[in-house]
Design a protein around this motif. Structure first.
Motif, PDB file in Angstrom:
ATOM      1  N   ALA A   1       0.841  -1.198   0.000  1.00  0.00           N
ATOM      2  CA  ALA A   1       0.000   0.000   0.000  1.00  0.00           C
ATOM      3  C   ALA A   1       0.877   1.250   0.000  1.00  0.00           C
ATOM      4  CB  ALA A   1      -0.933  -0.003   1.199  1.00  0.00           C
ATOM      5  N   VAL A   2       0.576   2.185  -0.897  1.00  0.00           N
ATOM      6  CA  VAL A   2       1.380   3.407  -1.003  1.00  0.00           C
ATOM      7  C   VAL A   2       0.649   4.624  -0.430  1.00  0.00           C
ATOM      8  CG1 VAL A   2       2.730   2.612  -2.969  1.00  0.00           C
ATOM      9  CG2 VAL A   2       0.542   3.777  -3.364  1.00  0.00           C
ATOM     10  N   LEU A   3      -0.650   4.512  -0.222  1.00  0.00           N
ATOM     11  CA  LEU A   3      -1.408   5.626   0.340  1.00  0.00           C
ATOM     12  C   LEU A   3      -2.568   5.098   1.155  1.00  0.00           C
ATOM     13  CD1 LEU A   3      -2.424   8.994  -1.103  1.00  0.00           C
ATOM     14  CD2 LEU A   3      -4.266   7.458  -0.435  1.00  0.00           C
ATOM     15  N   ARG A   4      -2.739   5.699   2.322  1.00  0.00           N
ATOM     16  CA  ARG A   4      -3.897   5.414   3.177  1.00  0.00           C
ATOM     17  C   ARG A   4      -4.515   6.746   3.573  1.00  0.00           C
ATOM     18  NH1 ARG A   4       0.143   1.737   4.446  1.00  0.00           N
ATOM     19  NH2 ARG A   4      -0.494  -0.466   4.589  1.00  0.00           N
ATOM     20  N   SER A   5      -5.815   6.844   3.439  1.00  0.00           N
ATOM     21  CA  SER A   5      -6.516   8.066   3.824  1.00  0.00           C
ATOM     22  C   SER A   5      -7.521   7.763   4.921  1.00  0.00           C
ATOM     23  CB  SER A   5      -7.248   8.676   2.624  1.00  0.00           C
ATOM     24  OG  SER A   5      -6.342   9.078   1.622  1.00  0.00           O
TER      25      SER A   5
ATOM     26  N   ALA B   1      -3.704  17.062   4.132  1.00  0.00           N
ATOM     27  CA  ALA B   1      -4.464  17.214   5.376  1.00  0.00           C
ATOM     28  C   ALA B   1      -5.364  18.435   5.223  1.00  0.00           C
ATOM     29  CB  ALA B   1      -3.538  17.375   6.571  1.00  0.00           C
ATOM     30  N   ASN B   2      -6.630  18.272   5.536  1.00  0.00           N
ATOM     31  CA  ASN B   2      -7.529  19.418   5.450  1.00  0.00           C
ATOM     32  C   ASN B   2      -8.672  19.267   6.442  1.00  0.00           C
ATOM     33  OD1 ASN B   2      -9.880  18.092   4.008  1.00  0.00           O
ATOM     34  ND2 ASN B   2      -8.288  17.810   2.454  1.00  0.00           N
ATOM     35  N   LEU B   3      -9.358  20.365   6.660  1.00  0.00           N
ATOM     36  CA  LEU B   3     -10.467  20.446   7.600  1.00  0.00           C
ATOM     37  C   LEU B   3     -11.668  21.014   6.863  1.00  0.00           C
ATOM     38  CD1 LEU B   3     -10.410  19.843  10.707  1.00  0.00           C
ATOM     39  CD2 LEU B   3     -10.247  22.307  11.062  1.00  0.00           C
ATOM     40  N   ALA B   4     -12.848  20.442   7.118  1.00  0.00           N
ATOM     41  CA  ALA B   4     -14.065  20.934   6.484  1.00  0.00           C
ATOM     42  C   ALA B   4     -15.183  20.996   7.517  1.00  0.00           C
ATOM     43  CB  ALA B   4     -14.472  20.031   5.314  1.00  0.00           C
TER      44      ALA B   4
ATOM     45  N   SER C   1      -4.048  12.070   4.568  1.00  0.00           N
ATOM     46  CA  SER C   1      -3.523  10.985   3.736  1.00  0.00           C
ATOM     47  C   SER C   1      -2.025  10.858   3.947  1.00  0.00           C
ATOM     48  CB  SER C   1      -3.798  11.255   2.252  1.00  0.00           C
ATOM     49  OG  SER C   1      -5.176  11.319   1.977  1.00  0.00           O
ATOM     50  N   SER C   2      -1.562   9.625   4.045  1.00  0.00           N
ATOM     51  CA  SER C   2      -0.140   9.364   4.254  1.00  0.00           C
ATOM     52  C   SER C   2       0.192   7.962   3.753  1.00  0.00           C
ATOM     53  CB  SER C   2       0.212   9.488   5.747  1.00  0.00           C
ATOM     54  OG  SER C   2       1.574   9.183   5.980  1.00  0.00           O
ATOM     55  N   ASN C   3       1.476   7.690   3.607  1.00  0.00           N
ATOM     56  CA  ASN C   3       1.867   6.330   3.233  1.00  0.00           C
ATOM     57  C   ASN C   3       1.687   5.366   4.403  1.00  0.00           C
ATOM     58  OD1 ASN C   3       4.052   7.562   4.670  1.00  0.00           O
ATOM     59  ND2 ASN C   3       5.447   5.992   3.879  1.00  0.00           N
ATOM     60  N   ARG C   4       1.752   5.883   5.638  1.00  0.00           N
ATOM     61  CA  ARG C   4       1.592   5.046   6.815  1.00  0.00           C
ATOM     62  C   ARG C   4       1.157   5.914   7.986  1.00  0.00           C
ATOM     63  NH1 ARG C   4       6.771   4.924  10.102  1.00  0.00           N
ATOM     64  NH2 ARG C   4       6.281   2.816  10.787  1.00  0.00           N
TER      65      ARG C   4
ATOM     66  N   LYS D   1      -9.650   5.225   2.296  1.00  0.00           N
ATOM     67  CA  LYS D   1      -9.057   4.964   0.982  1.00  0.00           C
ATOM     68  C   LYS D   1      -7.722   4.282   1.157  1.00  0.00           C
ATOM     69  CE  LYS D   1      -8.954   5.717  -3.575  1.00  0.00           C
ATOM     70  NZ  LYS D   1      -8.803   4.400  -4.163  1.00  0.00           N
ATOM     71  N   VAL D   2      -7.493   3.222   0.362  1.00  0.00           N
ATOM     72  CA  VAL D   2      -6.216   2.518   0.334  1.00  0.00           C
ATOM     73  C   VAL D   2      -5.833   2.329  -1.129  1.00  0.00           C
ATOM     74  CG1 VAL D   2      -4.906   0.494   1.075  1.00  0.00           C
ATOM     75  CG2 VAL D   2      -6.839   1.300   2.453  1.00  0.00           C
ATOM     76  N   SER D   3      -4.629   2.746  -1.490  1.00  0.00           N
ATOM     77  CA  SER D   3      -4.203   2.656  -2.885  1.00  0.00           C
ATOM     78  C   SER D   3      -2.905   1.870  -3.006  1.00  0.00           C
ATOM     79  CB  SER D   3      -4.001   4.054  -3.477  1.00  0.00           C
ATOM     80  OG  SER D   3      -5.198   4.796  -3.457  1.00  0.00           O
ATOM     81  N   TYR D   4      -2.778   1.173  -4.149  1.00  0.00           N
ATOM     82  CA  TYR D   4      -1.595   0.391  -4.476  1.00  0.00           C
ATOM     83  C   TYR D   4      -1.077   0.835  -5.847  1.00  0.00           C
ATOM     84  CZ  TYR D   4      -3.385  -2.641  -0.781  1.00  0.00           C
ATOM     85  OH  TYR D   4      -3.840  -3.126   0.417  1.00  0.00           O
TER      86      TYR D   4
END
Length: 269
Positions: free
Chosen positions: A103-107, A170-173, A186-189, A240-243
């Motif tokens: 996994a390269v990104l996790r949100s 990183a954001n706030l809504a 969102s980060s790699n880990r 979200k998890v991306s590869y």
């Protein structure tokens, strides 16, 4: 053959993802169902470990199954599994791809509501707070991608080989009424309870008991705050998890309207 399985779950009644004896966990429920349907022991490896009561609107695990099945496995699993766990896709892989290490990104998204609402119970964290300083909270959130070492915002930093996290976003809504809040990162880990600790610090900033400079100083010095107060788990979603080889859209219909990015009423600060 190796398969990736795309799932979502409401974690409110589970003691986290990871299988452990004596407590209800998502991994154990899935392995039991797979073993029952495929009539052979099945062991799975997830893309991460969510804490107790934390949700996942997108999650992947991989499994190795020797004999191919001749029935609709997705249908049978969804029929057998409890309503709070859903199987979305079962994807045959062409090698030994790894659900966790590749996994390269996790949100994650964290949701807060500041008024008592029975219909948000368990889906968003309730904090009875008024007049939060959203502008200062936003300033603190904007600081996050500038730093790589998150040792200060981790419960057990010494158990890791390193505490470097590549926070890409990183954001706030807030919603129009200003009484619902969404924190996205969102980060790699991520480290143990890292997001909930950050959210706890952001709430302190919002209440005026912690300054943005003090918040940033923790990151700069890598010193853990004297008092760590992680935010409640119920508002946190792995979303979200991306590869490199797999980037599926999440099934937003699974999650509450809180997390649906099509809901244009959210205003990013």
């Amino acid at each position: 053959m190796r398969y990736f399985v795309h799932i979502g779950y409401n974690g409110l009644h589970y003691n986290g993802w990871q299988k452990q004896p004596g407590v209800l966990n998502v991994q154990g429920v899935l392995e039991k169902a797979l073993t029952q349907v495929l009539k052979t022991p099945v062991f799975i490896i997830g893309c991460g470990r969510t804490d107790a009561h934390v949700h996942a609107s997108q999650f992947f695990f991989h499994m190795d199954v020797e004999d191919e099945w001749d029935f609709d496995l997705l249908f049978r699993l969804n029929k057998l599994l409890p309503a709070n766990i859903a199987i979305f896709d079962i994807i045959a892989m062409d090698g030994l791809q790894h659900a966790r290490f590749d996994a390269v990104l996790r949100s994650y998204d964290y949701f807060i509501h500041t008024y008592k609402d029975p219909f948000l119970n368990g889906l968003s964290s309730f904090y009875l707070l008024k007049d939060l300083h959203f502008d200062q909270m936003k300033q603190a959130v904007d600081v996050l991608p500038k730093y790589k070492d998150y040792r200060a915002f981790c419960t057990s930093p010494d158990k890791y080989e390193h505490t470097i996290c590549n926070v890409m976003e990183a954001n706030l809504a807030i919603d129009p009424s200003g009484d619902k809040l969404r924190f996205h990162i969102s980060s790699n880990r991520f480290l143990s309870k890292m997001i909930r600790i950050i959210m706890g610090q952001l709430l302190k900033i919002g209440r005026g008991v912690l300054s943005v400079d003090e918040f940033e100083n923790y990151l700069f010095t890598k010193q853990t705050p004297a008092l760590i107060t992680p935010a409640h788990p119920q508002g946190l979603y792995l979303s979200k998890v991306s590869y490199p080889y797999l980037n599926l859209p999440r099934r937003t219909a699974f999650s509450a309207i809180l997390q649906n990015h099509a809901d244009l009423s959210w205003k990013t600060l």
